[in-house]
Design a protein around this motif. Structure first.
Motif, PDB file in Angstrom:
ATOM      1  N   GLY A  41       1.032  -1.321  -0.137  1.00 34.81           N
ATOM      2  CA  GLY A  41       0.062  -0.035  -0.098  1.00 34.81           C
ATOM      3  C   GLY A  41       0.918   1.145   0.088  1.00 34.81           C
ATOM      4  N   SER A  42       1.925   1.294   0.923  1.00 37.38           N
ATOM      5  CA  SER A  42       2.777   2.458   0.819  1.00 37.38           C
ATOM      6  C   SER A  42       3.629   2.448  -0.408  1.00 37.38           C
ATOM      7  CB  SER A  42       3.562   2.422   2.153  1.00 37.38           C
ATOM      8  OG  SER A  42       4.583   1.339   1.836  1.00 37.38           O
TER       9      SER A  42
ATOM     10  N   SER B 116       2.784   6.245  -7.023  1.00 35.56           N
ATOM     11  CA  SER B 116       1.686   6.932  -7.679  1.00 35.56           C
ATOM     12  C   SER B 116       2.209   8.431  -7.475  1.00 35.56           C
ATOM     13  CB  SER B 116       0.303   6.640  -7.143  1.00 35.56           C
ATOM     14  OG  SER B 116       0.120   7.035  -5.896  1.00 35.56           O
ATOM     15  N   ILE B 117       2.387   8.851  -6.294  1.00 35.59           N
ATOM     16  CA  ILE B 117       2.971  10.397  -6.392  1.00 35.59           C
ATOM     17  C   ILE B 117       3.965  10.627  -7.083  1.00 35.59           C
ATOM     18  CG2 ILE B 117       3.904  12.196  -4.649  1.00 35.59           C
ATOM     19  CD1 ILE B 117       2.011  10.697  -2.282  1.00 35.59           C
TER      20      ILE B 117
ATOM     21  N   CYS C 200       1.492   4.171  -2.962  1.00 31.99           N
ATOM     22  CA  CYS C 200       1.209   5.571  -2.813  1.00 31.99           C
ATOM     23  C   CYS C 200       2.375   6.147  -3.409  1.00 31.99           C
ATOM     24  CB  CYS C 200       0.823   5.809  -1.267  1.00 31.99           C
ATOM     25  SG  CYS C 200      -0.854   5.282  -1.013  1.00 31.99           S
TER      26      CYS C 200
END
Length: 105
Positions: free
Chosen positions: A81-82, A88-89, A85
């Motif tokens: 999950g991290s 994607s950033i 994130c």
């Protein structure tokens, strides 16, 4: 699936291979951390960070207990999950910068 196969196939040999995997995991943590400190690019930093994090995952796997496997799965879910994130950033900022450069021409 691979963790389950490895766990059930080699459970009888856990006392033999546990110390080798602990040494390998400590080496990956140390190498990933110290080499990651010297990186200037974000992609390289994230790559060495993932090497270090897989060392942490190996430590939870070497416990050889059901709780260790549960910790490994929880850690991998949080890590995925991290990582999703962060990447994607990174990709969104890169796309934004490319889009801004196209409009400036």
């Amino acid at each position: 699936l691979l963790i389950r196969i490895f766990y059930y196939s080699f459970y009888g040999f856990i006392d033999n291979w546990r110390y080798y995997v602990v040494i390998i995991s400590i080496l990956t943590i140390v190498v990933g951390s110290f080499v990651g400190l010297e990186q200037r690019k974000l992609k390289s930093l994230l790559a060495y960070s993932s090497i270090s994090h897989m060392g942490y995952a190996l430590i939870s796997f070497t416990t050889g207990t059901f709780e260790g496997i549960q910790m490994l799965f929880c850690y991998l879910i949080i890590y995925m999950g991290s990582g999703l994130c962060i990447w994607s950033i990174f990709l969104l900022t890169r796309l934004k910068n490319n889009n801004v450069q196209k409009h400036n021409k």
